[in-house]
Design a protein around this motif. Structure first.
Motif, short mmCIF file in Angstrom:
data_model
loop_
_atom_site.label_atom_id
_atom_site.label_comp_id
_atom_site.label_asym_id
_atom_site.label_seq_id
_atom_site.Cartn_x
_atom_site.Cartn_y
_atom_site.Cartn_z
N TYR A 1 0.63 -10.06 -1.24
CA TYR A 1 0.17 -10.40 0.26
C TYR A 1 0.84 -9.50 1.72
N ALA A 2 1.97 -8.94 1.09
CA ALA A 2 1.91 -8.08 1.65
C ALA A 2 1.42 -6.68 1.95
N LYS A 3 0.56 -6.08 0.71
CA LYS A 3 -0.16 -5.15 0.45
C LYS A 3 -0.91 -5.87 0.83
N LEU B 1 4.78 -10.08 7.32
CA LEU B 1 5.64 -10.61 6.16
C LEU B 1 6.94 -9.94 7.32
N GLU C 1 9.21 -0.60 0.55
CA GLU C 1 8.00 -0.02 0.65
C GLU C 1 7.38 1.18 0.28
N VAL D 1 4.10 -1.44 0.53
CA VAL D 1 3.59 -2.32 1.35
C VAL D 1 4.13 -2.01 2.62
N PHE E 1 6.66 -4.25 5.67
CA PHE E 1 7.78 -5.51 6.37
C PHE E 1 7.98 -5.16 7.97
N ASP F 1 9.90 -14.36 7.11
CA ASP F 1 8.97 -15.44 5.44
C ASP F 1 10.02 -14.67 4.41
#
Length: 345
Positions: free
Chosen positions: A153-155, A161, A180, A185, A187, A208
Motif C-alpha cells: 500500500y505504501a508503494k 501512510l 524508504e 516507499v 511515509f 496509521d
C-alpha cells in the motif's frame, strides 16, 4: 694496592646507591598506583526514569555494584538527546566516579547539530551490553494484517501512510527512513516527545502505524490493543510470533538487526587502570544469569563488546545512521564534516 681497594669500595658504594634508588622508585610507583574504587560511583543516564536507557542501566548496574563492592547510584539528567547528561559527565574529574550510561542517541549528536561530541572520540566505551529490537505496528482495527500488505500500500500511495515516532533522528525515525531507502516507499512522519505517546497515538488510530521497541508494545500486542506486523530483524524474535522483516525483504538484511545500542562509557582520559577495573566488573555482569534473564524478559539482544570491538561496533552504527539521516535530508550537518565515512567505502 691501596688504589685498588679504594676503587673497589667506590664501585660497591655506587652499586648500593643505585640499588636503593631502584627500591625507592618501586616503592614510589606502588604508592602512585590508582586505588579504585574507594567510594560510591555515580552513573548518569541522559534520559528520564522509566525509558529504555534507564531500564537497561538499572538492570545491569546493580550487578556491577556487587562486583565492585561499592555503591553505584543512577542519576537521570534528561535533555538534548542525552547530550546534557553527557556534558555533565565530561565536566567532572576523569577519575571513574562519574560515568555515563549511553545509547545510540550519542551517534547522531554531531550530524543533527545537537552537540559536537562523539561516543568514541570523547568517550571510551567500557562495555556495550545490549541492543533493543524495533517493531512495526498498526492500530488494532487497521486494514493491514501483514507487513506485505502494509508495504505494498505504501508503494502505491506515497506519503499517505502516517507513522508516529519518538522524535526526529530516533531509531524509529531512522528505521522508517531505512524502509524508504531500500523498499521504494514514502511515509509521512508524526514526531512525538518519546516512544510512549507515539505508541498511544497508534493504539488510538491517530496514525496509521508506529515503530517502537518491542518491550514497549508486546503487552499491548498480546491484549489486542495494537498489532505488531514485523520485527526489524533477520530472524524471528524468540517468544514473539511475528515475522522478521529481513526474511520478507532480503534487501534490508545488511542493515539488520537495526536497533539502539546501550552501554557504559567513561570520559576519554580516564586512567587505564580504572577502565580495566570497570571492564572486569562488566565482563562478569554480562555473563550473570540475572542479566541474561532480564534481557530475555525485555526482548533485548545481549551483546558483549569492549575495547577495539566496541569502538568498531559504535563507529559502524554511527556511520550507518548518520548517512541515512543525511541522504534523507534530515541531518543538519554532513557526516563528512566529522570524518564519518559512508558505509562500505
Amino acid at each position: 694496592m691501596k688504589r685498588f681497594k679504594a676503587l673497589a669500595l667506590l664501585i660497591i658504594a655506587s652499586l648500593l646507591v643505585l640499588s636503593l634508588a631502584g627500591c625507592g622508585q618501586k616503592q614510589q610507583s606502588g604508592e602512585n598506583k590508582v586505588k579504585y574504587p574507594e567510594k560510591s560511583i555515580n552513573v548518569i543516564v541522559g534520559f528520564s526514569a522509566g525509558g529504555p536507557t534507564d531500564l537497561i542501566a538499572r538492570g545491569i548496574m546493580p550487578i556491577v555494584q556487587e562486583k565492585l563492592g561499592v555503591g553505584v547510584g543512577i542519576t537521570n539528567v534528561p535533555g538534548a538527546a542525552s547530550a546534557t547528561g553527557a556534558n555533565q559527565v565530561l565536566s567532572q574529574p576523569k577519575d571513574g566516579y562519574t560515568l555515563f550510561f549511553g545509547s545510540e542517541a550519542m551517534s547522531t549528536w554531531q550530524v543533527m547539530g545537537t552537540a559536537d561530541m562523539s561516543p568514541t572520540r570523547d568517550f571510551v566505551p567500557v562495555k556495550v551490553v545490549a541492543q533493543a529490537i524495533p517493531v512495526l505496528a498498526v492500530p488494532p482495527n487497521s486494514k493491514f494484517k501483514t507487513v506485505e500488505e502494509f508495504i505494498n500500500y505504501a508503494k502505491q500511495n506515497p506519503g499517505k501512510l502516517r507513522i508516529s515516532t519518538a522524535g526526529p533522528a530516533t531509531v524509529p525515525h531512522v528505521s522508517g527512513l531505512l524502509l524508504e531507502k531500500e523498499l521504494g516507499v514514502k511515509f509521512t512522519y508524526v514526531p512525538y516527545e518519546g516512544g510512549r505517546p507515539a505508541i498511544t497515538a497508534a493504539m488510538g488510530g491517530q496514525v496509521d502505524a508506529t515503530i517502537e521497541m518491542v518491550q514497549s508494545m508486546v503487552e499491548a500486542h498480546r491484549s489486542g490493543q495494537i498489532r505488531i506486523l514485523a520485527s526489524l530483524t533477520n530472524e524471528p524474535v524468540e517468544g514473539l510470533e511475528v515475522p522478521a522483516i529481513g526474511a520478507k525483504y532480503p534487501e534490508l538484511a545488511k542493515y539488520l538487526p537495526y536497533g539502539p545500542y546501550f552501554g557504559l562509557f567513561v570520559p576519554k582520559g580516564t586512567p587505564d587502570e580504572v577502565v580495566d577495573v570497570l571492564k572486569n566488573a562488566m565482563d562478569e555482569a554480562v555473563k550473570d544469569s540475572r542479566w541474561l534473564d532480564y534481557c530475555k524478559k525485555l526482548y533485548l539482544i545481549p551483546i558483549d563488546y569492549s575495547g577495539d570491538e566496541a569502538v568498531k561496533f559504535i563507529d559502524d552504527w554511527t556511520a550507518k545512521a548518520a548517512w541515512i539521516l543525511y541522504d534523507a535530508g534530515v541531518a543538519k550537518e554532513s557526516p563528512e564534516k566529522f570524518g564519518i565515512k559512508r558505509p562500505n567505502q
